[in-house]
Design a protein around this motif. Structure first.
Motif, PDB file in Angstrom:
ATOM      1  N   TRP A  13       0.666  -1.021  -0.016  1.00  0.00           N
ATOM      2  CA  TRP A  13      -0.012  -0.032   0.100  1.00  0.00           C
ATOM      3  C   TRP A  13       0.807   1.245   0.006  1.00  0.00           C
ATOM      4  CZ3 TRP A  13       1.244  -2.535   4.571  1.00  0.00           C
ATOM      5  CH2 TRP A  13       1.669  -1.655   5.631  1.00  0.00           C
ATOM      6  N   ASP A  15       0.628   5.308   1.113  1.00  0.00           N
ATOM      7  CA  ASP A  15      -0.209   6.364   2.109  1.00  0.00           C
ATOM      8  C   ASP A  15      -1.653   6.783   1.311  1.00  0.00           C
ATOM      9  OD1 ASP A  15       1.558   6.048   4.450  1.00  0.00           O
ATOM     10  OD2 ASP A  15       2.748   7.531   3.737  1.00  0.00           O
ATOM     11  N   ASN A  16      -2.353   6.857   2.114  1.00  0.00           N
ATOM     12  CA  ASN A  16      -3.937   7.180   1.753  1.00  0.00           C
ATOM     13  C   ASN A  16      -3.842   8.793   1.971  1.00  0.00           C
ATOM     14  OD1 ASN A  16      -4.935   4.952   0.891  1.00  0.00           O
ATOM     15  ND2 ASN A  16      -5.753   4.296   2.808  1.00  0.00           N
ATOM     16  N   GLY A  17      -4.852   9.515   1.207  1.00  0.00           N
ATOM     17  CA  GLY A  17      -5.047  10.823   1.335  1.00  0.00           C
ATOM     18  C   GLY A  17      -5.207  11.703  -0.023  1.00  0.00           C
ATOM     19  N   ALA A  20      -1.762  11.702  -1.906  1.00  0.00           N
ATOM     20  CA  ALA A  20      -1.116  10.401  -2.224  1.00  0.00           C
ATOM     21  C   ALA A  20      -1.972   9.819  -3.658  1.00  0.00           C
ATOM     22  CB  ALA A  20      -0.794   9.670  -0.973  1.00  0.00           C
ATOM     23  N   THR A  21      -3.119  10.004  -3.405  1.00  0.00           N
ATOM     24  CA  THR A  21      -4.237   9.554  -4.312  1.00  0.00           C
ATOM     25  C   THR A  21      -4.886  10.331  -5.358  1.00  0.00           C
ATOM     26  OG1 THR A  21      -5.823   9.423  -2.698  1.00  0.00           O
ATOM     27  CG2 THR A  21      -4.384   7.421  -2.816  1.00  0.00           C
ATOM     28  N   ARG A  40      -5.045  12.165 -10.666  1.00  0.00           N
ATOM     29  CA  ARG A  40      -5.557  11.243  -9.874  1.00  0.00           C
ATOM     30  C   ARG A  40      -4.919  10.020 -10.044  1.00  0.00           C
ATOM     31  NH1 ARG A  40      -9.838  14.160 -11.757  1.00  0.00           N
ATOM     32  NH2 ARG A  40     -11.770  14.589 -10.501  1.00  0.00           N
ATOM     33  N   GLY A  59      -5.627   0.550  -7.181  1.00  0.00           N
ATOM     34  CA  GLY A  59      -5.661   1.783  -6.200  1.00  0.00           C
ATOM     35  C   GLY A  59      -4.451   1.824  -5.241  1.00  0.00           C
ATOM     36  N   PRO A  60      -4.565   2.617  -4.043  1.00  0.00           N
ATOM     37  CA  PRO A  60      -3.612   2.593  -3.104  1.00  0.00           C
ATOM     38  C   PRO A  60      -3.210   1.345  -2.302  1.00  0.00           C
ATOM     39  CG  PRO A  60      -5.213   3.798  -2.298  1.00  0.00           C
ATOM     40  CD  PRO A  60      -5.492   3.234  -3.686  1.00  0.00           C
ATOM     41  N   THR A  62      -4.263  -1.583   0.733  1.00  0.00           N
ATOM     42  CA  THR A  62      -5.037  -1.356   2.118  1.00  0.00           C
ATOM     43  C   THR A  62      -3.697  -1.340   3.143  1.00  0.00           C
ATOM     44  OG1 THR A  62      -7.065  -2.369   1.313  1.00  0.00           O
ATOM     45  CG2 THR A  62      -6.761  -2.364   3.900  1.00  0.00           C
ATOM     46  N   PRO A  63      -3.763  -0.349   3.879  1.00  0.00           N
ATOM     47  CA  PRO A  63      -2.725  -0.451   5.038  1.00  0.00           C
ATOM     48  C   PRO A  63      -2.867  -1.672   5.906  1.00  0.00           C
ATOM     49  CG  PRO A  63      -3.651   1.508   4.844  1.00  0.00           C
ATOM     50  CD  PRO A  63      -4.469   0.888   4.060  1.00  0.00           C
ATOM     51  N   SER A  71      -3.903  -9.189   1.806  1.00  0.00           N
ATOM     52  CA  SER A  71      -4.419  -8.126   1.588  1.00  0.00           C
ATOM     53  C   SER A  71      -5.883  -8.268   0.890  1.00  0.00           C
ATOM     54  CB  SER A  71      -3.569  -7.129   0.692  1.00  0.00           C
ATOM     55  OG  SER A  71      -4.189  -5.970   0.314  1.00  0.00           O
TER      56      SER A  71
END
Length: 141
Positions: A13, A15-17, A20-21, A40, A59-60, A62-63, A71
């Motif tokens: 993964w 980092d989300n947010g 980062a995305t 994007r 996608g990014p 899942t942490p 995962s």
């Protein structure tokens, strides 16, 4: 924080947010021209170390926060230890995550509408030693 192990899931993964995305937008103005660009995250391409071993995630990811198992959306399982003879002497796999961004833009230049799209690749690397756990079961029958 520690080594990976052959046969056990590795969660992948970033980092989300929004930073980062995305979407992340910016507008530039020069005289009568103005263009707004929006980026994007469209995918993350992972190179896992062993030759040809790649993972494509849409996608990014899942942490990992201690969950058991693989995962749900972006993971990998190593089949080989990171031996020095496989890793140019280092004994660790180099993992590269390449964030694939889609940037679209539109605006006005010279009184004429302009628009376009471009892919932007942003790589980042880290390393991971991968060990192997072997078990010998002995006992009376």
């Amino acid at each position: 924080g520690g080594p990976g192990f052959v046969g056990l899931p590795v969660w992948l993964w970033i980092d989300n947010g929004p930073a980062a995305t995305g979407p992340v937008s910016a507008t530039a103005t020069a005289g009568a021209a103005q263009v707004t660009a929006t980026a994007r995250l469209s995918a993350v391409e992972w190179s896992m170390g062993p030759p040809g071993e790649r993972v494509h995630c849409t996608g990014p990811g899942t942490p990992w926060t201690g969950q058991e198992g693989p995962s749900p959306d972006c993971g990998y399982v190593y089949a080989q230890r990171s031996l020095p003879e496989r890793t140019d002497g280092s004994g660790i796999w180099t993992i590269t995550a390449t964030a694939v961004w889609t940037v679209t833009w539109s605006g006005i230049s010279g009184g004429v509408p302009v628009a376009g799209e471009q892919r932007v690749l942003v790589p980042a690397s880290t390393t991971l030693p991968v060990a192997e756990v072997q078990v010998l079961v002995a006992g009376a029958r």
